[in-house]
Design a protein around this motif. Structure first.
Motif, PDB file in Angstrom:
ATOM      1  N   ASN A 141       0.840  -1.190   0.000  1.00 40.62           N
ATOM      2  CA  ASN A 141       0.000   0.000   0.000  1.00 40.62           C
ATOM      3  C   ASN A 141       0.882   1.250   0.000  1.00 40.62           C
ATOM      4  OD1 ASN A 141      -1.867   2.001   0.358  1.00 40.62           O
ATOM      5  ND2 ASN A 141      -2.769   1.144   2.237  1.00 40.62           N
ATOM      6  N   GLN A 142       0.833   2.012  -1.084  1.00 38.96           N
ATOM      7  CA  GLN A 142       1.726   3.161  -1.247  1.00 38.96           C
ATOM      8  C   GLN A 142       1.340   4.348  -0.368  1.00 38.96           C
ATOM      9  OE1 GLN A 142       4.660   2.995  -3.296  1.00 38.96           O
ATOM     10  NE2 GLN A 142       3.950   0.906  -2.884  1.00 38.96           N
ATOM     11  N   GLU A 143       0.240   4.230   0.357  1.00 42.10           N
ATOM     12  CA  GLU A 143      -0.163   5.307   1.255  1.00 42.10           C
ATOM     13  C   GLU A 143       0.439   5.146   2.655  1.00 42.10           C
ATOM     14  OE1 GLU A 143      -4.364   5.536   1.285  1.00 42.10           O
ATOM     15  OE2 GLU A 143      -4.542   6.088  -0.844  1.00 42.10           O
ATOM     16  N   THR A 144       1.126   4.037   2.878  1.00 41.32           N
ATOM     17  CA  THR A 144       1.765   3.794   4.177  1.00 41.32           C
ATOM     18  C   THR A 144       3.275   3.734   3.995  1.00 41.32           C
ATOM     19  OG1 THR A 144       1.665   1.376   3.962  1.00 41.32           O
ATOM     20  CG2 THR A 144      -0.246   2.479   4.945  1.00 41.32           C
ATOM     21  N   SER A 145       3.984   4.058   5.064  1.00 39.83           N
ATOM     22  CA  SER A 145       5.454   4.012   5.005  1.00 39.83           C
ATOM     23  C   SER A 145       5.941   2.580   4.805  1.00 39.83           C
ATOM     24  CB  SER A 145       6.045   4.592   6.289  1.00 39.83           C
ATOM     25  OG  SER A 145       5.597   3.866   7.425  1.00 39.83           O
ATOM     26  N   HIS A 146       5.237   1.611   5.413  1.00 45.69           N
ATOM     27  CA  HIS A 146       5.626   0.212   5.250  1.00 45.69           C
ATOM     28  C   HIS A 146       5.436  -0.241   3.807  1.00 45.69           C
ATOM     29  CE1 HIS A 146       6.346  -3.950   6.343  1.00 45.69           C
ATOM     30  NE2 HIS A 146       5.202  -4.299   5.783  1.00 45.69           N
ATOM     31  N   GLY A 147       4.328   0.185   3.194  1.00 45.65           N
ATOM     32  CA  GLY A 147       4.071  -0.186   1.797  1.00 45.65           C
ATOM     33  C   GLY A 147       5.124   0.379   0.858  1.00 45.65           C
ATOM     34  N   LYS A 148       5.504   1.630   1.082  1.00 48.69           N
ATOM     35  CA  LYS A 148       6.548   2.254   0.240  1.00 48.69           C
ATOM     36  C   LYS A 148       7.882   1.539   0.430  1.00 48.69           C
ATOM     37  CE  LYS A 148       4.384   6.848   0.320  1.00 48.69           C
ATOM     38  NZ  LYS A 148       4.504   8.241   0.803  1.00 48.69           N
ATOM     39  N   LYS A 149       8.179   1.184   1.676  1.00 49.60           N
ATOM     40  CA  LYS A 149       9.434   0.484   1.961  1.00 49.60           C
ATOM     41  C   LYS A 149       9.464  -0.876   1.262  1.00 49.60           C
ATOM     42  CE  LYS A 149      12.110  -1.534   5.751  1.00 49.60           C
ATOM     43  NZ  LYS A 149      12.171  -1.763   7.223  1.00 49.60           N
ATOM     44  N   CYS A 150       8.360  -1.604   1.320  1.00 46.93           N
ATOM     45  CA  CYS A 150       8.307  -2.935   0.709  1.00 46.93           C
ATOM     46  C   CYS A 150       8.449  -2.859  -0.806  1.00 46.93           C
ATOM     47  CB  CYS A 150       7.001  -3.638   1.093  1.00 46.93           C
ATOM     48  SG  CYS A 150       6.927  -4.151   2.821  1.00 46.93           S
ATOM     49  N   TRP A 151       7.831  -1.854  -1.416  1.00 46.92           N
ATOM     50  CA  TRP A 151       7.938  -1.717  -2.877  1.00 46.92           C
ATOM     51  C   TRP A 151       9.375  -1.391  -3.273  1.00 46.92           C
ATOM     52  CZ3 TRP A 151       4.751  -3.416  -6.402  1.00 46.92           C
ATOM     53  CH2 TRP A 151       4.938  -3.032  -7.731  1.00 46.92           C
ATOM     54  N   ALA A 152      10.036  -0.545  -2.509  1.00 51.33           N
ATOM     55  CA  ALA A 152      11.442  -0.219  -2.780  1.00 51.33           C
ATOM     56  C   ALA A 152      12.331  -1.445  -2.578  1.00 51.33           C
ATOM     57  CB  ALA A 152      11.895   0.923  -1.875  1.00 51.33           C
ATOM     58  N   GLU A 153      12.033  -2.239  -1.545  1.00 53.14           N
ATOM     59  CA  GLU A 153      12.819  -3.447  -1.291  1.00 53.14           C
ATOM     60  C   GLU A 153      12.608  -4.484  -2.379  1.00 53.14           C
ATOM     61  OE1 GLU A 153      15.132  -4.178   1.072  1.00 53.14           O
ATOM     62  OE2 GLU A 153      14.996  -2.040   1.489  1.00 53.14           O
ATOM     63  N   LEU A 154      11.402  -4.539  -2.950  1.00 47.53           N
ATOM     64  CA  LEU A 154      11.143  -5.472  -4.048  1.00 47.53           C
ATOM     65  C   LEU A 154      12.061  -5.162  -5.229  1.00 47.53           C
ATOM     66  CD1 LEU A 154       9.461  -7.765  -5.287  1.00 47.53           C
ATOM     67  CD2 LEU A 154       7.825  -6.036  -6.063  1.00 47.53           C
ATOM     68  N   LYS A 155      12.197  -3.878  -5.554  1.00 45.24           N
ATOM     69  CA  LYS A 155      13.093  -3.488  -6.652  1.00 45.24           C
ATOM     70  C   LYS A 155      14.542  -3.813  -6.297  1.00 45.24           C
ATOM     71  CE  LYS A 155      14.278   0.331  -9.735  1.00 45.24           C
ATOM     72  NZ  LYS A 155      14.034   1.753 -10.107  1.00 45.24           N
ATOM     73  N   ASN A 156      14.926  -3.565  -5.061  1.00 44.70           N
ATOM     74  CA  ASN A 156      16.299  -3.875  -4.638  1.00 44.70           C
ATOM     75  C   ASN A 156      16.594  -5.366  -4.745  1.00 44.70           C
ATOM     76  OD1 ASN A 156      16.847  -1.196  -4.037  1.00 44.70           O
ATOM     77  ND2 ASN A 156      16.291  -1.399  -1.884  1.00 44.70           N
ATOM     78  N   ARG A 157      15.647  -6.212  -4.287  1.00 41.38           N
ATOM     79  CA  ARG A 157      15.865  -7.651  -4.350  1.00 41.38           C
ATOM     80  C   ARG A 157      15.961  -8.122  -5.810  1.00 41.38           C
ATOM     81  NH1 ARG A 157      15.671  -6.623   0.538  1.00 41.38           N
ATOM     82  NH2 ARG A 157      17.694  -5.876  -0.156  1.00 41.38           N
ATOM     83  N   LEU A 158      15.168  -7.513  -6.686  1.00 45.52           N
ATOM     84  CA  LEU A 158      15.204  -7.892  -8.102  1.00 45.52           C
ATOM     85  C   LEU A 158      16.557  -7.539  -8.721  1.00 45.52           C
ATOM     86  CD1 LEU A 158      12.392  -7.565 -10.677  1.00 45.52           C
ATOM     87  CD2 LEU A 158      14.586  -6.542 -11.226  1.00 45.52           C
ATOM     88  N   ILE A 159      17.049  -6.346  -8.457  1.00 44.91           N
ATOM     89  CA  ILE A 159      18.346  -5.927  -9.013  1.00 44.91           C
ATOM     90  C   ILE A 159      19.476  -6.778  -8.439  1.00 44.91           C
ATOM     91  CG2 ILE A 159      19.998  -4.024  -9.118  1.00 44.91           C
ATOM     92  CD1 ILE A 159      17.585  -2.112  -9.166  1.00 44.91           C
ATOM     93  N   GLU A 160      19.421  -7.055  -7.143  1.00 44.59           N
ATOM     94  CA  GLU A 160      20.453  -7.898  -6.535  1.00 44.59           C
ATOM     95  C   GLU A 160      20.421  -9.301  -7.131  1.00 44.59           C
ATOM     96  OE1 GLU A 160      19.599  -7.653  -2.413  1.00 44.59           O
ATOM     97  OE2 GLU A 160      20.256  -5.561  -2.219  1.00 44.59           O
ATOM     98  N   HIS A 161      19.221  -9.803  -7.398  1.00 41.49           N
ATOM     99  CA  HIS A 161      19.089 -11.100  -8.066  1.00 41.49           C
ATOM    100  C   HIS A 161      19.761 -11.067  -9.437  1.00 41.49           C
ATOM    101  CE1 HIS A 161      17.145 -14.690  -9.805  1.00 41.49           C
ATOM    102  NE2 HIS A 161      16.849 -13.921 -10.847  1.00 41.49           N
ATOM    103  N   ASN A 162      19.520 -10.006 -10.202  1.00 41.47           N
ATOM    104  CA  ASN A 162      20.118  -9.886 -11.537  1.00 41.47           C
ATOM    105  C   ASN A 162      21.642  -9.790 -11.465  1.00 41.47           C
ATOM    106  OD1 ASN A 162      17.620  -9.997 -12.718  1.00 41.47           O
ATOM    107  ND2 ASN A 162      17.414  -7.783 -12.992  1.00 41.47           N
ATOM    108  N   VAL A 163      22.155  -9.074 -10.467  1.00 38.31           N
ATOM    109  CA  VAL A 163      23.614  -8.964 -10.306  1.00 38.31           C
ATOM    110  C   VAL A 163      24.220 -10.338 -10.021  1.00 38.31           C
ATOM    111  CG1 VAL A 163      25.452  -8.006  -8.872  1.00 38.31           C
ATOM    112  CG2 VAL A 163      23.539  -6.563  -9.557  1.00 38.31           C
TER     113      VAL A 163
END
Length: 463
Positions: free
Chosen positions: A336-358
């Motif tokens: 949920n992008q209206e909560t700080s936790h939701g924004k954090k999780c979405w950012a972490e999803l992108k980080n995990r994807l990039i780290e996976h690709n690396v």
């Protein structure tokens, strides 16, 4: 119980009864209760019982003493004289050589009056009196814990969450030997809930360790299991994604929701998502494989495929992932992008994807141009270096960068045993070389010692 002696269960010793006052109590207690109904004889009835209490106490008749104490508080309660009740409870507990068994019976009787008080002020005063007289007394620790829980509920209802938590924190219920195990866990869970409410996460973590999760294996404790894991999810969801994933999986395995298909599926989805969001390590990889083998995941093909993407050795495009799964993922509170936790999780999803690709690139390349790597990751060169640095610091990769040439060199990270084996092999090679050198030196020395001296040198030496 034997009429000649009584057993003090709280001290484990036998106390001899000097006089049996049971017949006297049978006669005087009903009489005094009738007298107390007449307001003019109320104090006289209490005086008679106080004299009888002294006799039973001195005579070590603990059963009769308990009956008298209970009768005194009952008379005060039936007269609705709350001031007298508080006063006599305090006096009777402090009397010399007072039987612990009798005090325990009286306190238990008084605890039943708390919910029958006419107003909040009277209730608080009675609770305060009972908590004061039970402080430090092991034989009434259970009653004190229950009274403390009542007081904490009142404080919380008044909006004083911090005060309620402070009151509950003073209870060390895990040390109470006379309390039922289920009641202990209920009180510990209440302590956790109040600490979470005032955002004291460190103390909540400490309190949570007092509960052995094996307790929840009992089918009768499944309601407490759900409550425990609900609190643990709230505690860990921002600090440890992998722990949160384990908590959701434990809820999935609970017998209490076995028939709630929709709820189990939702819990399973959260377990998968939090596992994907967890930083890469052995525990996360193991959790992924365990989830992929779970039969419930067969009912959730979308999330099974999402889990497979992060397990396979292929590059994942973030934009393509958002196109396929974005709408589905945004239906959950976790993103949920209206909560700080939701924004954090979405950012972490992108980080995990990039780290996976690396990691995938490091498996296929021993060296690669930084510009080319940035193209594969769909990042700028600066962002690419930042992710590489982060993963090297975390110990996930072993990388060397030739910055002037813009070349990234990957090398396989060796385990401690592999490093030790390499060192041992190198040491063996070194010792073999030393032995060979020593052998050659000895060989030369032996040859020089047995060779004959030249003739000219021999003649010179003889002359």
């Amino acid at each position: 119980m034997d009429q000649a002696m009584d057993i003090n269960a709280f001290e484990g010793r036998i106390v001899k009864m000097e006089v049996d006052y049971s017949a006297t109590c049978d006669e005087k207690i009903p009489l005094c209760k009738e007298m107390a109904k007449d307001e003019s004889k109320f104090n006289e009835a209490l005086e008679i019982l106080l004299q009888l209490e002294k006799q039973t106490r001195i005579g070590a008749d603990m059963v009769s003493s308990a009956r008298v104490l209970i009768a005194i508080v009952q008379i005060c309660f039936e007269a609705r004289n709350w001031n007298y009740l508080n006063e006599y409870v305090t006096i009777l507990v402090k009397r010399r050589s007072q039987s612990k068994q009798a005090v325990a019976k009286m306190i238990q009787e008084c605890c039943t009056y708390v919910d029958q008080t006419p107003d909040k002020e009277t209730k608080l005063k009675l609770i305060d009196t009972l908590r004061t007289v039970t402080e430090g007394k092991i034989y009434v620790e259970v009653e004190r814990a229950r009274l403390t829980k009542m007081l904490a509920d009142i404080r919380e209802a008044d909006g004083d969450v911090t005060g309620a938590a402070t009151i509950m924190e003073e209870l060390q219920v895990e040390t109470y030997g006379t309390m039922d195990k289920r009641e202990k866990v209920e009180l510990i869970l209440e302590q956790m809930r109040l600490c979470l409410a005032k955002q004291d996460f460190v103390r909540t973590q400490i309190i949570a360790k007092k509960i052995n999760i094996k307790f929840f294996n009992d089918a009768e404790q499944q309601d407490l299991k759900l409550k425990y894991y609900d609190l643990m999810i709230r505690l860990d969801k921002d600090s440890s994604f992998i722990k949160t994933s384990h908590h959701y999986l434990a809820v999935v395995d609970s017998d209490m929701i076995a028939q709630e298909t929709e709820r189990r599926q939702k819990m399973m989805i959260y377990a998968v998502l939090y596992c994907i969001l967890s930083p890469y390590d052995n525990e996360q990889v193991d959790m992924m494989h365990n989830l992929s083998k779970n039969k419930l995941l067969e009912e959730l093909p979308v999330y099974k495929e999402l889990l497979r993407l992060f397990m396979c050795k292929e590059l994942i495009n973030f934009d393509a992932l958002c196109t396929v799964y974005g709408a589905e993922l945004n239906t959950f509170d976790i993103f949920n992008q209206e909560t700080s936790h939701g924004k954090k999780c979405w950012a972490e999803l992108k980080n995990r994807l990039i780290e996976h690709n690396v990691r995938i690139i490091s498996n296929y390349y021993t060296r690669i141009n930084l510009k080319r790597m940035a193209e594969l990751l769909d990042l700028s060169e600066g962002e690419c270096e930042e992710y590489l640095s982060r993963m090297v610091n975390a110990g996930t990769l072993k990388v060397k960068t030739d910055r002037p040439a813009g070349i990234i060199h990957f090398s396989q990270k060796k385990s401690a045993s592999e490093v030790l084996n390499d060192w041992a092999f190198g040491l063996n090679e070194l010792m073999n070389l030393v032995n060979k050198t020593c052998h050659l030196i000895n060989k030369e020395e032996c040859i020089n010692n047995v060779m004959p001296m030249p003739v000219a040198a021999a003649a010179t030496s003889s002359s």
